[in-house]
Design a protein around this motif. Structure first.
Motif, PDB file in Angstrom:
ATOM      1  N   ALA A   1       0.872  -1.113  -0.007  1.00  9.28           N
ATOM      2  CA  ALA A   1       0.204   0.009   0.077  1.00  9.28           C
ATOM      3  C   ALA A   1       0.864   1.324  -0.016  1.00  9.28           C
ATOM      4  CB  ALA A   1      -0.954  -0.086   1.124  1.00  9.28           C
ATOM      5  N   TYR A   2       1.930   1.158   0.622  1.00  7.56           N
ATOM      6  CA  TYR A   2       2.777   2.312   0.306  1.00  7.56           C
ATOM      7  C   TYR A   2       4.106   2.250  -0.789  1.00  7.56           C
ATOM      8  CZ  TYR A   2       1.517   4.275   4.683  1.00  7.56           C
ATOM      9  OH  TYR A   2       0.592   5.056   5.678  1.00  7.56           O
ATOM     10  N   GLY A   3       3.746   1.313  -1.708  1.00 11.41           N
ATOM     11  CA  GLY A   3       4.469   1.245  -3.070  1.00 11.41           C
ATOM     12  C   GLY A   3       5.865   0.405  -2.845  1.00 11.41           C
ATOM     13  N   ARG A   4       5.964  -0.236  -1.645  1.00  9.99           N
ATOM     14  CA  ARG A   4       7.245  -1.233  -1.788  1.00  9.99           C
ATOM     15  C   ARG A   4       6.931  -2.759  -1.820  1.00  9.99           C
ATOM     16  NH1 ARG A   4      10.496  -0.977   4.112  1.00  9.99           N
ATOM     17  NH2 ARG A   4      11.938  -2.403   2.895  1.00  9.99           N
ATOM     18  N   GLY A   5       7.541  -3.578  -2.017  1.00 14.21           N
ATOM     19  CA  GLY A   5       7.365  -4.952  -1.867  1.00 14.21           C
ATOM     20  C   GLY A   5       7.586  -5.311  -0.370  1.00 14.21           C
ATOM     21  N   CYS A   6       6.567  -6.394  -0.268  1.00 12.09           N
ATOM     22  CA  CYS A   6       6.529  -6.965   0.998  1.00 12.09           C
ATOM     23  C   CYS A   6       8.021  -7.321   1.587  1.00 12.09           C
ATOM     24  CB  CYS A   6       5.622  -8.202   1.049  1.00 12.09           C
ATOM     25  SG  CYS A   6       5.706  -9.292   2.708  1.00 12.09           S
ATOM     26  N   TYR A   7       8.415  -7.206   2.765  1.00 13.10           N
ATOM     27  CA  TYR A   7       9.923  -7.745   3.234  1.00 13.10           C
ATOM     28  C   TYR A   7       9.625  -8.943   4.146  1.00 13.10           C
ATOM     29  CZ  TYR A   7      10.122  -4.215   7.014  1.00 13.10           C
ATOM     30  OH  TYR A   7       9.750  -3.443   8.167  1.00 13.10           O
ATOM     31  N   GLY A   8       8.695  -9.509   4.345  1.00 14.24           N
ATOM     32  CA  GLY A   8       8.525 -10.689   4.927  1.00 14.24           C
ATOM     33  C   GLY A   8       8.719 -10.586   6.281  1.00 14.24           C
ATOM     34  N   CYS A   9       8.355  -9.633   7.111  1.00  8.69           N
ATOM     35  CA  CYS A   9       8.575  -9.554   8.531  1.00  8.69           C
ATOM     36  C   CYS A   9       7.394 -10.393   9.334  1.00  8.69           C
ATOM     37  CB  CYS A   9       8.575  -8.019   8.786  1.00  8.69           C
ATOM     38  SG  CYS A   9       6.917  -7.296   8.831  1.00  8.69           S
ATOM     39  N   TYR A  10       6.360 -11.076   8.685  1.00  3.71           N
ATOM     40  CA  TYR A  10       5.591 -11.855   9.611  1.00  3.71           C
ATOM     41  C   TYR A  10       5.895 -13.369   9.083  1.00  3.71           C
ATOM     42  CZ  TYR A  10       2.359  -8.613  11.532  1.00  3.71           C
ATOM     43  OH  TYR A  10       1.919  -7.388  12.452  1.00  3.71           O
TER      44      TYR A  10
END
Lengths: 264, 429
Positions: free
Chosen positions: A202-211
């Motif tokens: 939603a902020y224009g970046r890829g998910c970085y897997g923190c979950y």
């Protein structure tokens, strides 16, 4: 509710940043209600009153990185009817599990002038590697609404409603168009456990897997899609080796992209 | 004088794990050790080989209470290494994000962690029975700070929107305008909070500290400035390593920082206020004067008032920044990799936070060094404790212990950051 029927809750910290227990204090609208519904017997970050067990529920933040903590978690388990881990450190070892892939002596020497003063284990391990865990809440940090759901479920004596789908489902619910498809931005959303609300896309970046890894995550297939977008081996290696580096699917995938001469 | 042992095994209402040990010999305080046993997490080691662009996300995990401070110091230091300057609207957004963290972190410390000491409660929840309005007010303030963090950062803890070169996404003017009514209400809540805490009883305690803070030509310091002190220090951040030194002591997994020339010093709200009072603007200065707080304050127990005043300032500053906001043309500037060395200091809620990186030509981190505010205050905390303990040695042990813990909380110590938890152990011989 009468005093003796309120569940007795304890909050514990192991190696961590305090952020997940802070999530409880971040429930500004609900904090006083929660404090009324449960009997908080031990929460060192918030109260000077520290009461001995037994406890009905222990919320545990952080990973085990010292012999003392390996002993302490067994004491916590023995004093607790139910034990719930909160966050990536407690559930997967956290960012500090990067030491598991390195020589810890080298780590100590890099930070401390007098390494002989430092006592630490060679690995950072999740709570479940030491004692049985009744429920694991994911995230770096956890989502406070999910934490409230876990607490509410406990109070009601039901199972917490925490979906184990991937972040992609959250993006669709949120109405965010796919950053990989629409913008060619590498994203770990397809293999990452939901819970954050799909903030990054939603902020224009890829998910970085923190979950951490979603159930049945096909990391190899996603790595192929990243490669097609131009990601190199080093990028893939690092992408899977962050806040949930020691979670098994992410560990395996990062190792598949390690430098050939460097097994870590 | 009989010998006895007092011990605080686990310091509470602080972030992290530490203990306090007091050695008492023949009725006098012989040794004071703020013992930090927070297990080390080795950030400076695990950053080696990571990409410099990962520094803001990784270093945020040092502290869940002040992740923005870590993100800010890291992006400024990496940009310094890359020779990168960000345009004014991005600079303004960073300042606005930092205001959110100051509001959230200070409100947490004032109401939930520190005020209970002054009023004799073990925690804010029990304090709410007698001071419900103030607890509710503090929580409302915290919520507004968090709303600002959520809009600009994506979430309150470990924001996702900060990157080297700027942001992933810049907010729209309308999104920011929607926060204005809450920030206006927060400003009034903060004023009420400041008047409330200024009415507490403060121990008669003063020391001649060396205060160190950033100083900026026009602004109350957040993201940049020169390092100054009340004893003539005035240096660019690039001279930090030549001026300050970290020492490793046996009782701690935190490193203690000292001024090479003069020893321990104090950073944080009191230091900022004393060195930058003229940058607070007329309305905040008037409030400080009303509350009897003038620059030159040397009583660390009064730092709780300064925190409240800084919350008022942060609300006003956020409103000013929102009123002046013009969205940037692009949310970030490109940050191509290059070899270099970069440093930065920013004002975390607890004081200056220094980052130093050496970068490889491929953009990876060769070395990283991070000096959090609590490491810098640790020597000063131990010195304060020696005085408090000496003064209160004849009090019942519970009271002595409470007074020592309160003196530690003056610094809002973040032990997770500086390690790097607290036991109070008093050995009397």
């Amino acid at each position: 509710m009468a005093e003796r029927t309120r569940p007795i809750v304890a909050v514990w910290k192991f190696a961590s940043c305090d952020g997940c227990q802070l999530s409880l204090l971040d429930c500004e609208d609900e904090l006083l209600a929660v404090a009324g519904a449960v009997d908080i017997a031990y929460f060192a970050e918030a109260s000077s009153t520290l009461r001995p067990g037994p406890y009905d529920v222990s919320l545990v933040e952080g990973s085990v990185t010292t012999e003392h903590d390996a002993e302490r978690i067994r004491m916590v388990r023995a004093a607790s009817k139910r034990l719930i881990t909160i966050g990536a450190c407690a559930t997967a070892g956290g960012i500090q599990s990067l030491r598991n892939f390195a020589d810890v002596k080298d780590y100590v020497a890099a930070v401390y002038a007098s390494p002989e003063y430092i006592r630490t284990l060679e690995t950072s391990t999740p709570i479940s590697a030491h004692v049985p865990v009744d429920f694991e809440l994911r995230g770096c940090p956890i989502n406070k609404h999910q934490l409230l759901e876990v607490i509410s479920a406990l109070l009601a004596g039901r199972k917490p409603q925490i979906p184990n789908e991937s972040v992609c489902v959250s993006c669709k619910q949120r109405g965010t168009s796919c950053v990989m498809v629409a913008h060619g931005t590498p994203c770990l959303g397809p293999v990452t456990h939901a819970g954050c609300g799909a903030i990054c896309p939603a902020y224009g970046r890829g998910c970085y897997g923190c979950y951490g890894p979603a159930e049945a995550a096909n990391t190899a297939s996603l790595a192929g899609a990243w490669t097609a977008l131009g990601a190199d081996r080093r990028t893939l290696h690092r992408a899977f080796r962050t806040f949930n580096a020691a979670a098994e699917p992410f560990r395996q995938e990062s190792e598949a992209h390690a430098e050939p001469h460097h097994p870590g | 004088m009989p010998s006895r042992t007092i011990r605080v095994d686990y310091l509470t209402r602080v972030e992290g794990e530490g203990a306090l040990e007091l050695d008492i010999r023949d009725g006098a305080v012989d040794g004071v050790r703020l013992s930090i046993f927070e297990p080390p997490r080795f950030f400076e080691a695990l950053l080696r080989g990571r990409d410099a662009t990962e520094a803001p996300d990784i270093t945020a995990r040092i502290c869940g209470i002040c992740p923005v401070a870590y993100q800010m110091s890291s992006v400024h230091a990496v940009e310094n290494a890359l020779g990168l300057a960000v345009p004014p609207p991005i600079r303004a957004l960073r300042r606005l994000l930092y205001c959110g963290e100051w509001i959230e972190s200070h409100a947490l410390h004032i109401v939930l962690l520190h005020a209970p000491d002054f009023l004799g409660f073990p925690d804010a929840i029990s304090m709410a029975s007698a001071h419900g309005e103030m607890v509710t007010r503090g929580l409302a303030l915290k919520k507004t700070g968090n709303a600002l963090l959520r809009l600009l950062g994506g979430r309150e803890i470990h924001p996702v929107n900060v990157r080297v070169g700027g942001f992933y996404r810049a907010p729209t003017a309308d999104e920011l305008a929607a926060l204005v009514p809450d920030l206006q209400a927060a400003r009034e809540q903060a004023v009420a909070l400041a008047r409330w805490v200024a009415g507490f009883r403060f121990p008669d305690f003063e020391r001649d500290y060396e205060f160190v803070a950033l100083r900026h030509p026009d602004e109350y310091p957040l993201n940049e400035g020169r390092l100054v002190s009340n004893r003539g220090l005035d240096i660019p951040v690039s001279d930090y390593d030549a001026t300050f030194e970290e020492r490793h002591v046996a009782h701690s997994t935190a490193l203690q920082s000292v001024l090479r020339a003069r020893g321990s010093y104090q950073v944080g709200p009191l230091a900022r206020f004393n060195l930058n009072h003229d940058r607070l603007g007329p309305s905040v200065q008037a409030l400080a004067a009303e509350l009897g707080l003038a620059p030159g304050c040397r009583n660390p127990f009064r730092s709780i008032i300064v925190r409240a005043i800084e919350v008022v300032y942060a609300c006003e500053e956020a409103l000013r920044l929102i009123a002046a906001y013009a969205p940037p043309e692009a949310p970030f500037v490109a940050a191509p990799p290059q070899a270099g060395i970069g440093v930065a200091c920013t004002e975390a809620p607890r004081g200056i936070l220094y980052h130093h990186y050496r970068l490889n030509a491929d953009g990876s981190i060769l070395s990283a060094r991070i000096v959090p505010p609590t490491s810098q205050n640790q020597g000063t905390i131990e010195e304060d404790l020696r005085i408090v303990a000496t003064r209160d040695l004849d009090l019942p042990e519970d009271e002595l212990r409470d007074h020592c813990e309160q003196a530690i909380r003056n610094y809002d110590p973040c032990i997770s950051c500086s390690t790097h938890f607290l036991r109070l152990e008093v050995r009397r011989r």
